[in-house]
Design a protein around this motif. Structure first.
Motif, PDB file in Angstrom:
ATOM      1  N   GLN A  23       0.791  -1.067  -0.121  1.00 22.95           N
ATOM      2  CA  GLN A  23      -0.141   0.179   0.052  1.00 22.95           C
ATOM      3  C   GLN A  23       0.892   1.223  -0.087  1.00 22.95           C
ATOM      4  O   GLN A  23       0.623   2.227  -0.713  1.00 22.95           O
ATOM      5  CB  GLN A  23      -0.779  -0.090   1.237  1.00 22.95           C
ATOM      6  N   LEU A  24       1.978   1.205   0.871  1.00 23.72           N
ATOM      7  CA  LEU A  24       3.074   2.325   0.742  1.00 23.72           C
ATOM      8  C   LEU A  24       3.638   2.608  -0.717  1.00 23.72           C
ATOM      9  O   LEU A  24       3.730   3.695  -1.165  1.00 23.72           O
ATOM     10  CB  LEU A  24       4.218   2.137   1.802  1.00 23.72           C
ATOM     11  N   THR A  28       1.444   5.951  -2.097  1.00 27.57           N
ATOM     12  CA  THR A  28       2.369   6.852  -1.666  1.00 27.57           C
ATOM     13  C   THR A  28       3.360   7.106  -2.578  1.00 27.57           C
ATOM     14  O   THR A  28       3.569   6.438  -3.571  1.00 27.57           O
ATOM     15  CB  THR A  28       2.770   6.732  -0.436  1.00 27.57           C
ATOM     16  N   LEU A  30       6.602   7.135  -1.443  1.00 28.88           N
ATOM     17  CA  LEU A  30       7.657   6.814  -0.802  1.00 28.88           C
ATOM     18  C   LEU A  30       8.578   5.967  -1.577  1.00 28.88           C
ATOM     19  O   LEU A  30       8.050   5.250  -2.232  1.00 28.88           O
ATOM     20  CB  LEU A  30       7.354   6.169   0.466  1.00 28.88           C
ATOM     21  N   ILE A  35      10.834   3.234   2.551  1.00 28.15           N
ATOM     22  CA  ILE A  35       9.942   2.351   3.409  1.00 28.15           C
ATOM     23  C   ILE A  35      10.624   1.157   4.122  1.00 28.15           C
ATOM     24  O   ILE A  35      10.246   0.916   5.333  1.00 28.15           O
ATOM     25  CB  ILE A  35       9.101   1.546   2.108  1.00 28.15           C
TER      26      ILE A  35
END
Lengths: 122, 147, 338
Positions: A23-24, A28, A30, A35
């Motif tokens: 999901q990150l 996002t 990122l 991470i």
């Protein structure tokens, strides 16, 4: 049956931790390095507040193999360090506990570097 | 061009295709879970010859070895293309980042290429993880003094 | 002499000729829709070299020689070579062209370099300062990946908005106007830096779309032409996201390209089957598409007027890490068929 449950728990918790990471990545901006740092630091903090220890108890490798498990290892090392050496243990603890994993990564990484050849992805 | 950056940013968001959330999530869950199962199996295997704590360390080292091997064979990045966080988050992703950099920068020499740039991705993990742990240690030590 | 039309456009009187052109490409490009159009395909993208950088240099040297051969010239006939690539200090060009023994101008325009070098070369030939010159650029997936992203064997997923750097090179040989049977350059519009405030390195198409729209608008304003006067407006390389955005911006200026628009990053790969996310990019992408498919079609008379708009994202890994936005640039070259 116990064996099966052990593997199932490892699968579910390990999978769930990776699912959060996905999901990150997808939702996002990122970068992977950020991470990974997030997982390690989160592992340290969650261990410090007493949450990660029980998860490791329950899920075994499902909690120790993800990088947050590396944070757990570092935090455990520090706890043991200050128990045995006081404040100095806060400095020596993290790498004492993580020595095996870090050294393996350096050694096998270097060996891969010596024998491996970079691959075109196309 | 009468277009503000905010307007353009909104246009960009609309024009950009989203990730395949469901597919990526399922693959990350399954592959990540599978790597952890392999980790558990390795712990159980090493437990036959080692005490429990040592078996855990040996299992981590084994996973790291496998990740470095798969990286050198050019297979890890192929799996990661599908698995995403499933191969990034486990300790194998950490090992992959070191092995891949070691291989890639060999062309700039073993000292300044491989040696220096090995930690180009994994470096921050080895800085902020242990430093966070040291901070925790100091706090824990202070608490012991006063509590 | 080139004369200035409007604010930004240089019109050619003698119309320098593109007497020779050639394109080479790697394995993935050889599996794409333009495979049969390239003069040479490399199954081994190492090209037998020890480093990826050497491989890219070799590609650039070879493509110049192929283009020279088609123009019936040798390196000795060249008075100047204009070259560039994506790597720091343009090393692919330097090492690839080192043995040619020709005066060289190294240019950096990121992925717009083919339009930049072709446009600059055309102006120099038009002015009479140079008789014969070559314009060449290249890119290599592996060298770009190493410099701008991650080690090749590092496992990561590509964002759906990201573009795939083409392993390819293209070269044109320019000679003074008057040659019949070859495409010629009618006009050149050099673009200005346009910053749309995009900071995401995985979304370069959107960073460049504003620059492309700006240069195209300037070109049509300066020349009084409309998209109807052209058979193709070829951008390179905005790919899917950038093309979409550029057309949205152009519509605001009452310019509708519609089916006239083509993009090198979308032509070189099949996005459905080749896993390249938004499409192709890299200096070599637009160079190889122009110097194969497009110029071949012009030579065959199937395309008459083409506006080639090379687009570049002018950032470095350092500027991106420091949080700077990614400025774009676009240069347009109007090419007419025989």
């Amino acid at each position: 049956m116990d064996m099966f449950m052990e593997y199932l728990k490892a699968f579910l918790v390990g999978g769930a931790l990776c699912l959060i990471g996905q999901q990150l990545i997808d939702r996002t901006k990122l970068t992977p390095a950020r991470i990974l740092v997030g997982y390690v630091v989160a592992g340290v903090i969650l261990t410090a507040v007493g949450l990660y220890g029980p998860l490791v108890e329950w899920a075994g490798a499902g909690a120790t193999v993800p990088l947050s498990g590396f944070g757990y290892l570092l935090a455990k090392g520090v706890e043991e360090g200050i128990r045995e050496h006081g404040l100095l243990g806060a400095l020596t603890g993290p790498f004492t506990a993580a020595a095996g994993g870090v050294m393996a990564a350096i050694l096998f990484g270097l060996l891969a570097g010596l024998v491996g050849k970079s691959h075109d992805k196309s | 061009m009468n277009l503000t950056q905010t307007e353009y940013s909104n246009m960009t968001d609309k024009a950009s295709p989203p990730s395949k959330f469901l597919r990526n999530s399922i693959l990350a869950f399954v592959v990540g879970g599978a790597i952890c199962v392999i980790g558990q199996a390795l712990i159980n295997l090493w437990s036959m010859v080692l005490p429990e704590d040592d078996a855990k360390i040996a299992a981590s080292c084994s996973l790291i070895f496998l990740a470095a091997l798969f990286t050198a064979l050019g297979l890890y990045c192929k799996l990661a293309n599908y698995a995403g966080a499933g191969t990034l988050v486990p300790i194998t992703g950490f090992a992959n980042s070191i092995a891949a950099a070691a291989i890639e920068f060999k062309s700039e020499g073993l000292i300044l290429g491989t040696g220096v740039k090995m930690f180009i991705i994994a470096g921050p993990v080895l800085v902020y993880g242990p430093v966070a742990a040291v901070l925790y240690g100091i706090i824990a030590w202070l608490l012991r003094l006063f509590v | 002499m080139a004369t200035r039309a409007g604010k930004n456009t240089l019109m050619m009187q003698n119309k320098p000729c593109i007497s020779g052109f050639a394109a080479v490409a790697g394995k993935k490009e050889g599996e794409g829709p333009l495979a049969r159009r390239f003069d040479k395909l490399y199954e081994d993208t190492h090209l037998g070299q020890t480093t990826w950088e050497k491989a890219e240099s070799t590609m650039q040297g070879e493509v110049v020689n192929l283009a020279l051969g088609k123009a019936n010239l040798t390196a000795g006939d060249l008075q100047l070579i204009l070259a560039g690539d994506l790597l720091n200090q343009c090393i692919s060009s330097t090492y690839g062209l080192r043995e040619l023994n020709v005066p060289m101008l190294g240019l950096f325009g990121a992925c717009s370099t083919m339009a930049l070098s072709l446009g600059t070369g055309a102006v120099l030939v038009e002015s009479g300062a140079v008789q014969n010159c070559a314009a060449v650029t290249s890119s290599h997936f592996c060298t770009a990946e190493r410099q701008f992203r991650y080690p090749l064997d590092y496992g990561g997923q590509r964002a759906p908005t990201s573009q795939w750097t083409a392993t390819a090179a293209g070269s044109t040989v320019l000679t003074p106007g008057g040659n019949t049977g070859v495409p010629s350059v009618q006009a050149v519009t050099f673009g200005k830096i346009v910053d749309m405030g995009i900071t995401d390195m995985n979304n370069m198409g959107s960073a460049m779309a504003g620059a492309a729209a700006d240069t195209i608008t300037n070109f049509f304003t300066d020349t009084g032409k409309t998209p109807d006067d052209f058979d193709m407006v070829l951008t390179g390389d905005l790919s899917q996201v950038g093309s979409d955005l550029m057309n949205q911006i152009l519509v605001r200026s009452q310019i509708e390209l519609k089916e006239k628009h083509a993009d090198c990053g979308l032509l070189i790969y099949d996005r459905e089957t080749q896993d390249v996310a938004a499409g192709g990019s890299g200096c070599g992408c637009s160079a190889a598409v122009l110097c194969s498919y497009v110029l071949q079609e012009m030579q065959a008379g199937n395309l008459k007027n083409v506006l080639f708009v090379g687009t570049g994202a002018l950032m470095s890994p350092t500027s991106v890490q420091q949080g700077e936005s990614i400025p774009g640039i676009a240069h347009a070259v109007w090419i007419t068929g025989c």
